[in-house]
Design an enzyme around this catalytic site. Structure first.
Site, mmCIF file in Angstrom:
data_model
loop_
_atom_site.group_PDB
_atom_site.id
_atom_site.type_symbol
_atom_site.label_atom_id
_atom_site.label_comp_id
_atom_site.label_asym_id
_atom_site.label_seq_id
_atom_site.Cartn_x
_atom_site.Cartn_y
_atom_site.Cartn_z
ATOM 1 N N LYS A 107 0.893 -1.226 -0.078
ATOM 2 C CA LYS A 107 -0.003 -0.012 0.061
ATOM 3 C C LYS A 107 0.703 1.489 0.126
ATOM 4 C CE LYS A 107 -3.961 -2.386 -0.214
ATOM 5 N NZ LYS A 107 -3.186 -3.508 -0.162
HETATM 6 C C1 LIG Z 1 -9.644 -3.262 -1.907
HETATM 7 C C2 LIG Z 1 -9.034 -3.985 -0.722
HETATM 8 N N1 LIG Z 1 -9.629 -4.270 0.300
HETATM 9 C C3 LIG Z 1 -8.999 -5.072 1.368
HETATM 10 C C4 LIG Z 1 -7.748 -5.305 1.377
HETATM 11 C C5 LIG Z 1 -7.181 -6.054 2.528
HETATM 12 O O1 LIG Z 1 -6.343 -5.222 2.975
HETATM 13 P P1 LIG Z 1 -5.283 -6.220 4.177
HETATM 14 O O2 LIG Z 1 -4.155 -7.158 3.462
HETATM 15 O O3 LIG Z 1 -4.729 -5.113 5.073
HETATM 16 O O4 LIG Z 1 -6.184 -7.183 5.073
HETATM 17 C C6 LIG Z 1 -7.049 -5.212 0.127
HETATM 18 C C7 LIG Z 1 -5.518 -5.595 -0.033
HETATM 19 O O5 LIG Z 1 -5.079 -5.811 -0.771
HETATM 20 C C8 LIG Z 1 -7.639 -4.361 -0.939
HETATM 21 O O6 LIG Z 1 -6.813 -4.251 -1.826
#
Ligand SMILES: Cc1ncc(COP(=O)(O)O)c(C=O)c1O
Length: 383
Positions: free
Chosen positions: A191
């Protein structure tokens, strides 16, 4: 142009001496006789900094965006028999979070220009079982916030934004963390800002909701009375002290990193503007968090498929790409539950056309020039 490799990096933010010093500081304190790794006070400082940065009354940090969404679903008491509406063009957990609570996810179609969930399409899918809506600020482009506010005003259905891509995004110059009932952010390693691999946050202006989420992430504990109480079944979704400390250094440089990304992505759009075989992403520039650069292959105009385009770009020009995303219903887990593309023709087509080009904060303008050249050369080779 001379062939060179442009990898698709797993790293989003940029680490430096400031992050290293933050880690050393935490570990140095832990070496002392009273040292431990319990998150406070770094957790409080990081939460306050996120709330301020995102324009929300409160931020609760957790260990991922996935657990942030889970906490929101649990705080809303989403359960079997309920329906939750989202976009099919997203990471699997945006949809999985409601399914994990036993609810049915309902896919609504996207806007063909922005590729974000369309409020009009959501309206058409609302039933008396609908208990929440989860729009995604896809690629870091802010959704139609006013459109979703209107739905909540008219129906009372809460909106939880999946802001995994969107820390630092703005709408009309304003941060977005106070919009809807809550927003869920990711600080996972690819990110725009990251917390040593994993991390997440929930922002909200609703202090009762914030307290509920805080309880869920910490064993259901309620602090502050004469004795500790456990008022709900909760979990341990906390971030570590080291991650919170690095979150603070990452947040301090996020603005600069976003501008860097915006400039790179604007330059790529400029270099590709006359390439009609692809549809360029909408809205990169001020306000956009510019997390990823997603083009669509104009499959109505070309004689080759998206997989053919992707493999030629990689094999001949060494430009590696990503895919954001396959439609959620195509994953085996969702197929087994009977989910289909029904009612979402725009998303279905987009999911077959999307290609994420390798643009990161560490990308150079020379890389951008090379990527644009390789994309054009690939189209010319295959046409
Ligand atoms: C649109 C979206 N939602 C949720 C997530 C989940 O994030 P995390 O890996 O912090 O759980 C991601 C991760 O890539 C994402 O791209």
């Amino acid at each position: 142009m001379k062939i060179r490799e442009i990898p698709f990096l797993a790293m989003g933010g940029e680490y430096g001496q400031d992050d290293l010093e933050a880690v050393i500081n935490v570990v140095t304190q832990a070496i002392g006789p009273k040292g431990n790794f319990f998150p406070l006070p770094e957790e409080n400082d990081f939460q306050d900094a996120i709330a301020e940065h995102e324009g929300a009354e409160k931020a609760i940090v957790v260990n991922s965006c996935g657990t942030a969404l889970d906490c929101c679903m649990m705080a809303l008491d989403i359960k079997p028999g309920d329906e939750v509406i989202t976009t099919p063009l997203t990471f699997v957990c945006t949809a999985g979070t409601a399914v994990a609570q036993g609810a049915r996810i309902v896919f609504a179609d996207i806007d063909p220009v922005t590729m974000n969930l369309s409020p009009e399409a959501v309206r058409a899918r609302i039933t008396e079982k609908t208990k929440a809506i989860i729009p995604v600020h896809f690629t870091g482009l802010v959704c139609d916030l006013d459109g979703f506010d209107k739905i909540t005003e008219e129906t009372g259905i809460p909106v939880i934004y999946d802001a995994a891509h969107a820390i630092g995004a703005k709408s009309n110059g304003q941060p977005i963390g106070g919009r809807g009932l809550a927003s869920c952010y990711s600080f996972q390693s690819n990110k725009n800002m990251t917390c040593l691999g994993e991390g997440g946050a929930i922002t909200t202006n609703d202090l009762d909701f914030a307290e509920k989420v805080r309880q869920l992430k910490t064993f259901g504990y309620v602090y502050g009375g004469p004795s500790l109480r456990v008022v709900d079944i909760g979990f341990n979704y906390r971030m570590t002290k080291v991650q919170c400390a690095v979150g603070l250094t990452q947040l301090a440089k996020l603005g600069q990193l976003i501008v860097k990304r915006q400039n790179l992505m604007l330059a790529l759009s400029e270099a590709l503007h006359d390439t009609h075989e692809i549809i360029l992403p909408y809205g990169h520039g001020p306000g956009h968090a510019s997390h990823i650069y997603v083009i669509r292959l104009n499959t109505d105009e070309v004689r080759f498929t998206t997989p053919e385009f992707v493999s030629h770009l990689k094999n001949t020009y060494k430009v590696f790409t990503g895919k954001h995303y396959p439609a959620v219903w195509t994953w085996e887990a969702f197929q087994k539950l009977g989910y289909t593309s029904e009612g979402c023709p725009i998303a279905e087509k987009a999911c077959e056309q999307v290609v994420t080009l390798p643009v990161f904060a560490s990308t150079t303008m020379d890389d951008i020039e090379y990527i644009a050249w390789a994309v054009k050369a690939t189209i010319q080779d295959l046409q």
